[in-house]
Design a protein around this motif. Structure first.
Motif, PDB file in Angstrom:
ATOM      1  N   VAL A  32       0.830  -1.213   0.000  1.00 17.95           N
ATOM      2  CA  VAL A  32       0.000   0.000   0.000  1.00 17.95           C
ATOM      3  C   VAL A  32       0.861   1.258   0.000  1.00 17.95           C
ATOM      4  O   VAL A  32       0.644   2.192  -0.789  1.00 17.95           O
ATOM      5  CB  VAL A  32      -0.950  -0.010   1.212  1.00 17.95           C
ATOM      6  CG1 VAL A  32      -1.724   1.301   1.303  1.00 17.95           C
ATOM      7  CG2 VAL A  32      -1.925  -1.171   1.114  1.00 17.95           C
TER       8      VAL A  32
ATOM      9  N   LYS B 131       2.536   2.333  -3.286  1.00 19.52           N
ATOM     10  CA  LYS B 131       1.704   2.973  -4.302  1.00 19.52           C
ATOM     11  C   LYS B 131       1.130   4.315  -3.839  1.00 19.52           C
ATOM     12  O   LYS B 131       0.534   5.048  -4.655  1.00 19.52           O
ATOM     13  CB  LYS B 131       0.552   2.045  -4.680  1.00 19.52           C
ATOM     14  CG  LYS B 131       1.011   0.753  -5.325  1.00 19.52           C
ATOM     15  CD  LYS B 131      -0.178  -0.146  -5.648  1.00 19.52           C
ATOM     16  CE  LYS B 131       0.298  -1.441  -6.292  1.00 19.52           C
ATOM     17  NZ  LYS B 131      -0.811  -2.346  -6.603  1.00 19.52           N
ATOM     18  N   THR B 132       1.284   4.664  -2.564  1.00 16.40           N
ATOM     19  CA  THR B 132       0.701   5.912  -2.050  1.00 16.40           C
ATOM     20  C   THR B 132       1.744   6.832  -1.429  1.00 16.40           C
ATOM     21  O   THR B 132       1.903   7.993  -1.826  1.00 16.40           O
ATOM     22  CB  THR B 132      -0.387   5.594  -1.017  1.00 16.40           C
ATOM     23  OG1 THR B 132       0.162   4.775   0.025  1.00 16.40           O
ATOM     24  CG2 THR B 132      -1.555   4.864  -1.668  1.00 16.40           C
TER      25      THR B 132
ATOM     26  N   LYS C 213      -7.009   8.472  -1.375  1.00 21.33           N
ATOM     27  CA  LYS C 213      -6.193   7.614  -2.231  1.00 21.33           C
ATOM     28  C   LYS C 213      -5.659   6.407  -1.464  1.00 21.33           C
ATOM     29  O   LYS C 213      -5.625   5.269  -1.975  1.00 21.33           O
ATOM     30  CB  LYS C 213      -5.033   8.420  -2.809  1.00 21.33           C
ATOM     31  CG  LYS C 213      -4.174   7.617  -3.770  1.00 21.33           C
ATOM     32  CD  LYS C 213      -3.070   8.468  -4.374  1.00 21.33           C
ATOM     33  CE  LYS C 213      -2.233   7.640  -5.348  1.00 21.33           C
ATOM     34  NZ  LYS C 213      -1.136   8.441  -5.931  1.00 21.33           N
TER      35      LYS C 213
ATOM     36  N   VAL D 112      -6.481   2.535  -2.553  1.00 23.42           N
ATOM     37  CA  VAL D 112      -5.408   1.557  -2.826  1.00 23.42           C
ATOM     38  C   VAL D 112      -5.475   0.392  -1.847  1.00 23.42           C
ATOM     39  O   VAL D 112      -5.304  -0.787  -2.210  1.00 23.42           O
ATOM     40  CB  VAL D 112      -4.029   2.241  -2.763  1.00 23.42           C
ATOM     41  CG1 VAL D 112      -2.905   1.196  -2.844  1.00 23.42           C
ATOM     42  CG2 VAL D 112      -3.881   3.257  -3.884  1.00 23.42           C
TER      43      VAL D 112
ATOM     44  N   GLN E 230      -8.122  -2.047  -2.891  1.00 17.69           N
ATOM     45  CA  GLN E 230      -7.687  -2.898  -4.003  1.00 17.69           C
ATOM     46  C   GLN E 230      -6.725  -3.991  -3.512  1.00 17.69           C
ATOM     47  O   GLN E 230      -6.864  -5.166  -3.868  1.00 17.69           O
ATOM     48  CB  GLN E 230      -7.020  -2.040  -5.081  1.00 17.69           C
ATOM     49  CG  GLN E 230      -7.959  -1.043  -5.743  1.00 17.69           C
ATOM     50  CD  GLN E 230      -7.224  -0.126  -6.703  1.00 17.69           C
ATOM     51  OE1 GLN E 230      -5.995  -0.225  -6.862  1.00 17.69           O
ATOM     52  NE2 GLN E 230      -7.959   0.798  -7.332  1.00 17.69           N
ATOM     53  N   GLU E 231      -5.772  -3.560  -2.724  1.00 17.24           N
ATOM     54  CA  GLU E 231      -4.792  -4.523  -2.229  1.00 17.24           C
ATOM     55  C   GLU E 231      -5.432  -5.549  -1.298  1.00 17.24           C
ATOM     56  O   GLU E 231      -5.016  -6.715  -1.252  1.00 17.24           O
ATOM     57  CB  GLU E 231      -3.654  -3.810  -1.494  1.00 17.24           C
ATOM     58  CG  GLU E 231      -2.734  -3.026  -2.396  1.00 17.24           C
ATOM     59  CD  GLU E 231      -1.956  -3.945  -3.335  1.00 17.24           C
ATOM     60  OE1 GLU E 231      -1.599  -5.068  -2.911  1.00 17.24           O
ATOM     61  OE2 GLU E 231      -1.733  -3.546  -4.491  1.00 17.24           O
TER      62      GLU E 231
END
Length: 825
Positions: free
Chosen positions: A394, A397-398, A451, A455, A458-459
């Protein structure tokens, strides 16, 4: 010809006779070793045999032994063929120079023809007798023409007879010579091999015709010695056969010896019959035959000479070491030594097999342990590692590109980590997502809260899918471990069964045989394998059995009285390829027996029901009753339920424990297809020795036990088979009693009554109201009540299986055999 080819086509092996284990007395050990080296290892025995065969005659004129013997030796022991040739020529020279020259010339001619034509031969073994036939025939005709100037019809006939004898003798020598050369023979002798060996020895002894020691005939002494030797080793059948064959060969060599064929045959018969008296009994048999036939044949004039010759033969017989006769007996079928040798071999094979099975069992045990060791619960550090891995994906990606990364993760690491961990846990536990309070708190802390949560969502989907996959792998490993452990236990038990030797029950076998014969029943053989209480195992052979039920009505009741427990006929059948020899197996009767009744109906009166049932009698005194209900109705549901029971039956019959068997069936059904196909399973395992019962219910409805006026409900909560891969099987145990009715049914019966709120109460009431205890009538009445409640409509597939537990009372009462019962005990 093919048998001859197989018997010696392998090259002759040199054998280390110094390791032969003859147990002679100490003074004879060195002499024996030297004789073995000279005669056997160096093959000088071929010189002696060749010498005697070279001077052996048939019909006082023909010498058909030389060329066949040389041809056989040349093919089998080519390096020793010159020794055999020297012996043949020397033996023929004792008859005349003409015979010696003729023998040598025919031998050289055979060698020339054989060497020239050998490269065109595809099968030497099959052609050797034809070579001998041609050489002897041509030699006889050439000899007659050379000495007489013409070939008379008589010369042609004699040459043909001699050539024919040579053809037959070649076949015989090819079979018998390997028996004299190979001492460490593992296979037993065949009948034709024994006969060929006797013909060879008798042919050799014909070379001694005319020899005498102190006016005693050498051929008579050695022929009688040979007969009583084989009578002692192999019994009356082989002894009389040896006497007939030896006497026949002697009578062909000399007409005056025709009378001795009767003496030798009778000696072999009497000696074999009296072999239980050891060597003395066999010697007495020879003396009786000598006295009877000696007085009948030649009168009293030559009786003293005949008795003296028999006495000399007996002296040679007593000087023969017992170790030699025992070793010879090992190769002759039917002898005690041969049977013991076979038992030793079978015991070795059994031990090797048991050892291999035990090794396989340990391999499966190790594999099971290997799978089980990976199925331990995940430790806290493993859980933290999974969480760190998830949060790492996580943040990658953030937070990786955020300008506040260092502040959040370097200065306030604990706070940031706790926030993200709390968000993850709430997203997992709450269907609506993160709570408003947590979202506001995180929004004040993080500049990209939306955000991060997107994410993380999704993860989390990938993370949960990965966790489910790991769980499935873990469950599959556990199932495989259980299955491997079950196979290991089955193989371990099998290895123990293999190693269990049959106990020695000779005394009990004789008592049972005597009791049955005194009763007037003809019994050929009794084999007692086990007398363990509750596990008696006896086999019998009955000759001339006409099938009037004697086994069930007489023999089993007598055994019941003798052994003190109920014995029943377990299996009976005629022997293969025989209508007179009858084999019967008797086993202990179980304490309880099961009487079953079944009633079933398909939905709307159809022909194919989705329900299936099975009653299986397993090994170890267990009885299984199973009902399976496939999903839906019709042919597909029937196939599912039937396949479930077939798989279960095969696995249970292999000896695997019930829970592992059901898990194995579930694994197969759940993994073989992606369709939503499942079936229920209702299994009852009844121990026929004590009526203890295990109920394993997989998605099935309750069963009921009717005991007098009481109705006991048996229930367990498990999902149907085939839905999930990891199946937890609950086992319900219940002690049944004689007279109990076990009622098992499918959901179409239990949930079939219309306008009923409580199916349990309704079914218990109907079972209580039953006035009959006949299993079939009970099954019919229950289905009839359900159908009537729906006004004759069959709304679903229905199956009822009713089993009545009864004390196993034999059909026939025991027959008192008091004296044998006391002896057996």
């Amino acid at each position: 010809m093919e048998k001859v080819e197989r018997s010696f086509m392998e090259p002759m092996r040199e054998v280390d006779f110094s390791k032969a284990k003859f147990k002679f007395d100490n003074p004879f050990i060195n002499i024996q070793s030297k004789l073995e080296t000279i005669f056997l290892k160096k093959a000088y025995i071929l010189l002696l045999i060749g010498f005697l065969l070279g001077r052996a005659l048939i019909l006082a004129k023909l010498t058909p032994f030389s060329i066949p013997f040389f041809a056989a030796v040349y093919l089998i022991r080519r390096d020793r063929a010159p020794i055999a040739l020297v012996g043949l020529v020397a033996g023929a020279a004792t008859l005349s120079i003409r015979d010696a020259v003729s023998t040598f010339a025919l031998t050289i001619l055979y060698l020339i023809v054989y060497r020239v034509t050998r490269k065109w031969l595809k099968n030497e073994v099959k052609m050797i007798p034809f070579y001998v036939l041609s050489i002897i025939l041509l030699g006889g005709l050439a000899e007659g023409y050379f000495f007489n100037g013409t070939i008379a019809f008589y010369d042609l006939i004699m040459a043909g007879v001699e050539a024919g004898l040579g053809f037959i003798l070649t076949l015989i020598f090819l079979q018998s010579l390997p028996l004299l050369s190979i001492t460490k023979r593992r296979q037993s002798l065949k009948t034709e091999e024994i006969v060929c060996l006797i013909i060879l020895l008798a042919s050799v002894m014909t070379g001694t015709i005319g020899w005498s020691i102190y006016n005693l005939s050498v051929e008579h002494i050695f022929s009688r010695y040979l007969v009583i030797l084989f009578a002692f080793v192999a019994g009356a059948t082989v002894g009389s056969t040896v006497g007939v064959v030896t006497g026949l060969i002697f009578s062909l060599a000399s007409v005056s010896s025709f009378f001795h064929m009767s003496l030798l045959a009778f000696s072999g018969l009497l000696g074999g019959l009296l072999k239980e008296g050891q060597k003395i009994g066999v010697a007495i048999g020879l003396f009786i035959a000598t006295l009877l036939l000696g007085m009948y044949g030649d009168g009293s004039a030559n009786l003293v000479k005949t008795i003296s010759e028999s006495t000399a033969a007996v002296l040679l017989f007593f000087l023969t070491p017992n170790s030699l006769t025992s070793k010879l007996a090992k190769y002759i079928p039917g002898t005690a030594e041969h049977t013991q040798e076979q038992q030793v071999y079978m015991r070795k094979m059994r031990d090797v097999t048991a050892q291999r099975v035990a090794q396989f069992s340990s391999v499966f045990q190790a594999l099971s342990n290997s799978f089980s060791s990976q199925d331990e619960k995940m430790e806290f550090d493993d859980i933290d590692r999974e969480l760190d891995y998830f949060l790492g994906n996580v943040t990658e990606k953030t937070c990786q590109l955020c300008h506040r990364k260092d502040k959040c993760w370097s200065k306030h690491f604990t706070t940031t980590y706790d926030y993200m961990k709390q968000i993850m846990l709430e997203m997992e536990q709450r269907e609506e997502g993160v709570s408003q309070k947590l979202y506001r708190d995180f929004e004040t802390y993080c500049i990209k809260p939306k955000k991060v949560i997107e994410v993380m969502d999704q993860e989390l989907t990938f993370h949960q899918a990965n966790q489910r996959l790991k769980k499935q792998v873990k469950e599959s490993r556990k199932l495989v471990a259980d299955q491997l452990l079950g196979v290991s236990e089955v193989m371990e038990n099998f290895a123990k069964e293999i190693q269990r030797e049959r106990e020695n029950h000779h005394r009990q076998e004789e008592l049972i045989l005597e009791a049955l014969q005194d009763f007037g029943i003809e019994i050929e053989n009794v084999d007692v394998y086990s007398l363990e209480p509750g596990n008696v195992d006896i086999e019998m052979t009955l000759p001339g059995y006409e099938g009037h039920g004697e086994c069930e009505k007489i023999i089993a009741p007598m055994l019941s009285d003798i052994l003190g427990e109920n014995i029943l006929v377990n299996k009976e059948a005629y022997a293969p390829d025989s209508t007179s020899i009858y084999h019967v197996t008797f086993r202990s009767a179980k304490t309880y027996s099961i009487e079953t009744g079944v009633a079933h109906a398909a939905k709307d009166g159809g022909l194919i029901s989705g329900d299936s049932y099975s009653t299986i009698e397993l090994g170890g005194g267990k009885y299984a009753i199973a009902i399976s209900d496939g999903m839906g109705n019709g042919e597909r549901a029937h196939i599912e339920s039937q396949e479930t029971l077939q798989l279960l039956q095969k696995i249970l019959q292999s000896g695997i424990e019930e829970k592992v068997a059901i898990k194995s069936v579930n694994s197969v059904l759940s993994l073989r297809t992606t369709d939503e196909i499942f079936s229920t399973l209702d299994l009852a395992m009844i121990d026929l020795q004590n009526a203890a019962t295990k109920f394993l219910k997989i998605g099935s409805i309750p069963s009921f036990i009717k005991r007098g006026d009481r109705v006991i409900k048996i229930q367990a909560n498990n999902l149907p088979i085939g839905i999930i891969q990891e199946l937890e099987v609950d086992v319900v145990s219940e002690q049944l009693k004689a007279g109990d009715l076990l009622i098992m049914m499918s959901d179409g019966v239990f949930e079939g009554p219309k306008h009923v709120e409580n199916y349990d109460i309704w079914m218990k009431r109907k079972i209580t109201e039953l006035k009959t205890e006949n299993p079939q009538e009970v099954a019919d009445l229950i289905i009839e009540e359900v159908i009537r409640s729906r006004s004759g409509q069959i709304a679903d597939d229905m199956t009822v299986v009713v089993a009545k537990i009864k004390h196993n009372t034999p059909k026939w009462a025991s027959i008192p055999v008091l004296k044998y019962r006391q002896k057996a005990n």
